[in-house]
Structure formats: C-alpha cells, structure tokens
Motif scaffolding. Sequence first.
Motif, mmCIF file in Angstrom:
data_model
loop_
_atom_site.group_PDB
_atom_site.id
_atom_site.type_symbol
_atom_site.label_atom_id
_atom_site.label_comp_id
_atom_site.label_asym_id
_atom_site.label_seq_id
_atom_site.Cartn_x
_atom_site.Cartn_y
_atom_site.Cartn_z
ATOM 1 N N MET A 27 -2.140 9.375 2.047
ATOM 2 C CA MET A 27 -0.765 9.142 1.932
ATOM 3 C C MET A 27 -0.332 7.648 1.853
ATOM 4 O O MET A 27 -1.186 6.911 2.548
ATOM 5 N N LEU A 28 0.471 7.461 1.022
ATOM 6 C CA LEU A 28 0.842 6.075 1.189
ATOM 7 C C LEU A 28 2.278 5.875 1.787
ATOM 8 O O LEU A 28 3.392 6.614 1.859
ATOM 9 N N ARG A 29 2.232 5.060 3.018
ATOM 10 C CA ARG A 29 3.317 4.787 3.761
ATOM 11 C C ARG A 29 4.225 3.409 3.593
ATOM 12 O O ARG A 29 3.676 2.517 3.626
ATOM 13 N N LEU A 30 5.371 3.538 2.990
ATOM 14 C CA LEU A 30 6.242 2.474 2.570
ATOM 15 C C LEU A 30 6.975 1.783 3.966
ATOM 16 O O LEU A 30 6.971 2.363 4.758
ATOM 17 N N THR A 31 7.365 0.369 3.461
ATOM 18 C CA THR A 31 8.211 -0.232 4.594
ATOM 19 C C THR A 31 9.263 -0.634 3.783
ATOM 20 O O THR A 31 9.388 -0.981 2.553
ATOM 21 N N ALA A 32 10.452 -0.811 4.523
ATOM 22 C CA ALA A 32 11.612 -1.338 4.131
ATOM 23 C C ALA A 32 12.737 -1.936 4.989
ATOM 24 O O ALA A 32 12.288 -1.650 6.385
ATOM 25 N N LYS A 33 13.558 -2.787 4.796
ATOM 26 C CA LYS A 33 14.282 -3.590 5.856
ATOM 27 C C LYS A 33 15.115 -2.472 6.597
ATOM 28 O O LYS A 33 15.609 -1.531 5.786
ATOM 29 N N ALA A 34 15.358 -2.829 7.708
ATOM 30 C CA ALA A 34 16.092 -1.511 8.782
ATOM 31 C C ALA A 34 17.492 -1.590 8.133
ATOM 32 O O ALA A 34 18.007 -0.187 8.459
ATOM 33 N N THR A 35 18.139 -2.393 7.615
ATOM 34 C CA THR A 35 19.381 -2.162 7.093
ATOM 35 C C THR A 35 19.529 -1.268 5.924
ATOM 36 O O THR A 35 20.710 -0.863 5.707
ATOM 37 N N GLN A 36 18.677 -0.717 5.361
ATOM 38 C CA GLN A 36 18.807 0.325 4.267
ATOM 39 C C GLN A 36 18.638 1.701 5.018
ATOM 40 O O GLN A 36 18.721 2.772 4.140
ATOM 41 N N PHE A 37 18.448 1.665 6.149
ATOM 42 C CA PHE A 37 18.370 3.295 6.757
ATOM 43 C C PHE A 37 19.805 3.602 7.402
ATOM 44 O O PHE A 37 20.647 2.551 7.809
ATOM 45 N N GLY A 38 19.986 4.782 7.771
ATOM 46 C CA GLY A 38 20.858 5.161 8.467
ATOM 47 C C GLY A 38 22.269 5.240 7.641
ATOM 48 O O GLY A 38 23.492 5.614 8.449
ATOM 49 N N HIS A 39 22.409 5.138 6.324
ATOM 50 C CA HIS A 39 23.491 5.005 5.539
ATOM 51 C C HIS A 39 23.842 6.596 4.991
ATOM 52 O O HIS A 39 22.763 7.417 4.864
ATOM 53 N N LYS A 40 25.047 7.137 4.729
ATOM 54 C CA LYS A 40 25.272 8.402 4.061
ATOM 55 C C LYS A 40 25.068 8.191 2.625
ATOM 56 O O LYS A 40 26.277 8.399 1.683
ATOM 57 N N THR A 41 24.120 7.876 2.204
ATOM 58 C CA THR A 41 23.894 7.590 0.806
ATOM 59 C C THR A 41 22.415 8.152 0.140
ATOM 60 O O THR A 41 21.671 8.546 0.888
ATOM 61 N N PHE A 42 22.512 8.585 -0.981
ATOM 62 C CA PHE A 42 21.214 9.135 -1.475
ATOM 63 C C PHE A 42 20.118 8.290 -1.560
ATOM 64 O O PHE A 42 19.191 8.622 -0.991
ATOM 65 N N THR A 43 20.232 7.060 -1.544
ATOM 66 C CA THR A 43 19.159 6.064 -1.467
ATOM 67 C C THR A 43 18.705 6.066 -0.121
ATOM 68 O O THR A 43 17.477 6.029 -0.011
ATOM 69 N N SER A 44 19.430 5.796 0.797
ATOM 70 C CA SER A 44 18.968 5.869 2.313
ATOM 71 C C SER A 44 18.207 7.214 2.657
ATOM 72 O O SER A 44 17.313 7.214 3.297
ATOM 73 N N TRP A 45 18.819 8.384 2.333
ATOM 74 C CA TRP A 45 18.372 9.726 2.403
ATOM 75 C C TRP A 45 16.911 9.761 1.892
ATOM 76 O O TRP A 45 15.973 10.139 2.370
ATOM 77 N N LEU A 46 16.805 8.902 0.575
ATOM 78 C CA LEU A 46 15.443 9.019 -0.178
ATOM 79 C C LEU A 46 14.600 8.325 0.533
ATOM 80 O O LEU A 46 13.209 8.727 0.703
ATOM 81 N N ILE A 47 14.969 7.162 0.982
ATOM 82 C CA ILE A 47 13.949 6.161 1.858
ATOM 83 C C ILE A 47 13.596 6.810 3.006
ATOM 84 O O ILE A 47 12.231 6.925 3.143
ATOM 85 N N GLU A 48 14.395 7.602 3.824
ATOM 86 C CA GLU A 48 13.954 8.205 4.852
ATOM 87 C C GLU A 48 13.130 9.407 4.762
ATOM 88 O O GLU A 48 12.269 9.543 5.654
ATOM 89 N N SER A 49 13.366 10.109 3.680
ATOM 90 C CA SER A 49 12.785 11.403 3.520
ATOM 91 C C SER A 49 11.298 11.024 2.978
ATOM 92 O O SER A 49 10.245 11.868 2.899
ATOM 93 N N ALA A 50 11.118 9.886 2.439
ATOM 94 C CA ALA A 50 9.608 9.408 1.978
ATOM 95 C C ALA A 50 8.941 8.976 3.112
ATOM 96 O O ALA A 50 7.789 8.663 2.841
ATOM 97 N N GLY A 51 9.263 9.007 4.407
ATOM 98 C CA GLY A 51 8.661 8.511 5.457
ATOM 99 C C GLY A 51 8.492 7.300 5.506
ATOM 100 O O GLY A 51 7.701 6.541 6.221
ATOM 101 N N THR A 52 9.327 6.404 4.855
ATOM 102 C CA THR A 52 9.208 4.768 5.013
ATOM 103 C C THR A 52 9.493 4.421 6.403
ATOM 104 O O THR A 52 10.574 4.910 6.935
ATOM 105 N N VAL A 53 8.901 3.238 6.751
ATOM 106 C CA VAL A 53 9.024 2.838 7.966
ATOM 107 C C VAL A 53 9.856 1.756 8.097
ATOM 108 O O VAL A 53 9.722 0.624 7.146
ATOM 109 N N PRO A 54 10.902 1.614 8.925
ATOM 110 C CA PRO A 54 12.055 0.365 8.909
ATOM 111 C C PRO A 54 11.270 -0.875 9.591
ATOM 112 O O PRO A 54 10.942 -0.484 10.681
ATOM 113 N N ILE A 55 11.632 -1.979 8.940
ATOM 114 C CA ILE A 55 11.306 -3.110 9.697
ATOM 115 C C ILE A 55 12.383 -3.840 9.746
ATOM 116 O O ILE A 55 13.276 -4.412 9.217
ATOM 117 N N LYS A 56 12.535 -4.505 10.986
ATOM 118 C CA LYS A 56 13.712 -5.099 11.419
ATOM 119 C C LYS A 56 13.387 -6.556 11.250
ATOM 120 O O LYS A 56 12.130 -7.152 11.485
#
Length: 461
Positions: free
Chosen positions: A1-30
């Motif tokens: 499995m590939l675990r992606l990382t992304a900046k934490a500011t992209q998480f927690g929004h009511k948008t499709f992009t945010s939902w897709l990132i979170e659903s893929a198991g991406t780990v938030p980096i502050k």
Amino acid sequence: MLRLTAKATQFGHKTFTSWLIESAGTVPIKRRKDSQDGSIDNSEAMLKLVEALEMGDAVCLFPEGMSRYHPTIAPLKTGVARLVSDVLSRNCDSPDFEISVLTCSVTYMHRQHFRSDVLVTFHEPMVFRVKDHPELIAPVDYNNIRQLTAKMHDVISSGTIDSPTWDLIRTAKLAARIYAPLGTRMSLGDHVRAIRSFLDALRPADTHAPEHVTSSDEDDDDIHELIRLRNDLKAYQDQLSHFGIKDDRIRRPLPRHTILSRMLIRFVWSIALLSLSFPGLLLWLPIFATTFYAVHNFKKTGPIFDTWDEIAQYKLIHGLFSGLLVWLAAVIFTWPIASFTAVLVPAFMWMTLRWFEDAVSAFRAFAALWRLLRVGKPTLRSMHDKRQDLHSRVMNLAHVIGLPEDPESYFVEAGGSEKGRVNGSWDSTKRYFSIRRRRKRDWNETLRLYDKVDYPDDDEN
C-alpha cells in the motif's frame, strides 16, 4: 500500500478534494509557517508513517516541504532522514532489518505552461540496514541526520536542472541546442542530461566575477574563457529573443523564396487544422472556462507561491467533473445513438486536442518565418558568423566535459524506446500522426504561439 502525505491545511474542509485526500489514507503533515506561534507537533503523523513502513507499506514524502518555482532545489527538510532513523531504532534488535529510500528527481521544461513536458527520474534505492548503519540508531547525533539529508539532496540534484539562477539555465539550454541542434533524434532524458552537463560546466563562470580573475595561470584562463562564452551565449540568446526566432533559423539560412513558400504551407495547414478542430473546441470550451474560473477565484485565497498544489488539484477536479458533464450532455442530446456517442465524443475531444496542438505549432512556425523575413540580411549574416564561432567553442567545451563529439549520430544509435526517442524517418512520420501524443522536434515546445525560452527575472524569486 502507498501512504501519501500532504500539508495539514488541506484536511478538514467540506470539499471533494479534502474528502478524497482523507479517504486515500493520506497523513497530514503540519508546517511551521502555517502555525501562528511557529510551534508544531508531528509526532502522531511520524508514528503512523513509522508503523506503515514496518508493515511493508511505501510512504511518499516531499522533502522540499512545498511546491515552488525556483531555479534551484530548496534545502531539504530532515523528515525523511529522521523517519529512517526512527524505523531502524525501533527495530534495532533485528540486525538484518532494512528500509529503502527511493529518491526521485522531477524536471519540468516549463511547468507553468500547458502541454509542456516533464521528466521523472528514479535513482538507485538507498538501502539502510540496522547492522550497517549504527550511526542512525538512537541516540543519534543530529549531524548524521544532516549528512544523510545532504546526501539525498545531492542525489536528487544530480537528476534534474539545479541552478543558482534562471539566467544560467537559459544559457545552458542554448548551449545544449547549439550542441545538439533542432532535428537531433534524442530523448527527453538525453536532452535534460545535456543541459545539466553544460550547466555544471558553466557554473564556475556564474560564481566568479571577471574583475577578480587574473590571467596569471591556466585555471584563470579557463575561467576567463567560460565567462566570455557565457556572456556571448547570453548576448546571442538575447538577440534571438529580440527578433523572435530560433537558433535553427540562423544555423541553416533559408533563401527568401523558400521562406515564403514555407509560410504559405504552414498558414494553410494551420487554418485547415483549426477548422477541423473547431467543433471539438466547442466541447472543450465549458471545461476550460470552468477550470479557469475556479483557479482564478482560488488564487485570491492566499499567496500564489503556496497554492501550487491546490491549483493543480483544482484543475484536475474541476476539469474532470466539467468534462463528465459535457460528455453526459452530449449523450443525452444524442440519445437515439447514445451507444455510439458515448465512445465517439471522448475520442473526438482527444483528437481535437491533438489537431489543435498541430495547428498552434504550424501557426507558430508561420509567425517565426514572418519574423525571420523581417530581419535584414546583414543582421542574419552577422548572427550566422557569431553562431559559427559559438558552435566551435561549445563543441570544444562538450569535448572537455565528455559529451559525445557527434551528437546527431550518437543519440540515434544509443538508447531504446524511452520517451521521445525517434528511430528513423518512418518512425518520425508515424509519431507526427500519433493519437497518443504529437511528435516534438523541440523539447522546449509549449502550447503557445511563440517559442518559450525566457524565465522569470532572478530578482523576482
């Protein structure tokens, strides 16, 4: 499995992009820059990544910390090296336990322009075993973390165009075009490596001020010649940019009647292709308009240098959904033959993009020939003489740095079927009509009506 990382500011929004990132198991980096007081805690995120690696998963990290458009690679963050150290330390009782780091270099020809090319280079894996790297087992001297980070920086830098200034990249690209002129059948990788070789060779001229160099010894003479070559190349490129023509037009002068005949052919061909692609462009119009509007509004939400990732995501998501709506509308309006249009509409839209690329390319050639026609014969002769002198000096430099002496023959025989490799005239013709991607004789080409050779001013970065 590939675990992606992304900046934490992209998480927690009511948008499709945010939902897709979170659903893929991406780990938030502050990031410190996103914190008001500059304090962050990524211990939970690092623990998730360590556990994922111990289970055999792959983790994708971006060591520069952000997307950026600069001529040089930013100093890498130490997160990757610290992650390697943490994993090895947790498994120090297993001497044969190992973890691999696969570094990757990304080289954009012109990342801000549509339909430009990108080269992705994967390097040899860096393997770390518990028994072979005791210096990374806790407690760790932080200098070892810095040394490992610096080593990764050097490897990544070796696979891309890494320069202190845009001006040096511009000069190195011209040297590479003079060395391997338009029409040389070489891959994108070979082209980038040639640019990289000239960039490294010319780098000393960018770091030595002429007034601080004397001609008292051979080394100083070499530096003097590099400085003169760099300045002459820059002046020649400035002249090419002023007239809006390519080096190839100077290398192979054309008589006026040939220029006029080629202008007629290019103009007729561009009009024919544009007419052919016009119906399909009407289907593309809602997609381009929707994407442009979404990105235009998003740019207002923050500084442009920190929104490159989101801009790419916005283009992808809005382009995908508006494209699906166009396809659905076409199917509904042609319902009696929907089984055919469901397949033909996407195929027609793709071919429209191919035809439009060729139309832009043909008109760009027409415009370049028109500009060439306006340049006086004395000026062209002067530039041709200057070009011959530069060619001799560039080939001498190529010999010194170990590049093949006959690039037009060498790159035809070397290599295989990698991206951009053209093997013979038949393959060249076939690629021109390829439905996958258009044949490019110039890797510098973008979907513009002019040749893109200039970069941002260095004082803007």
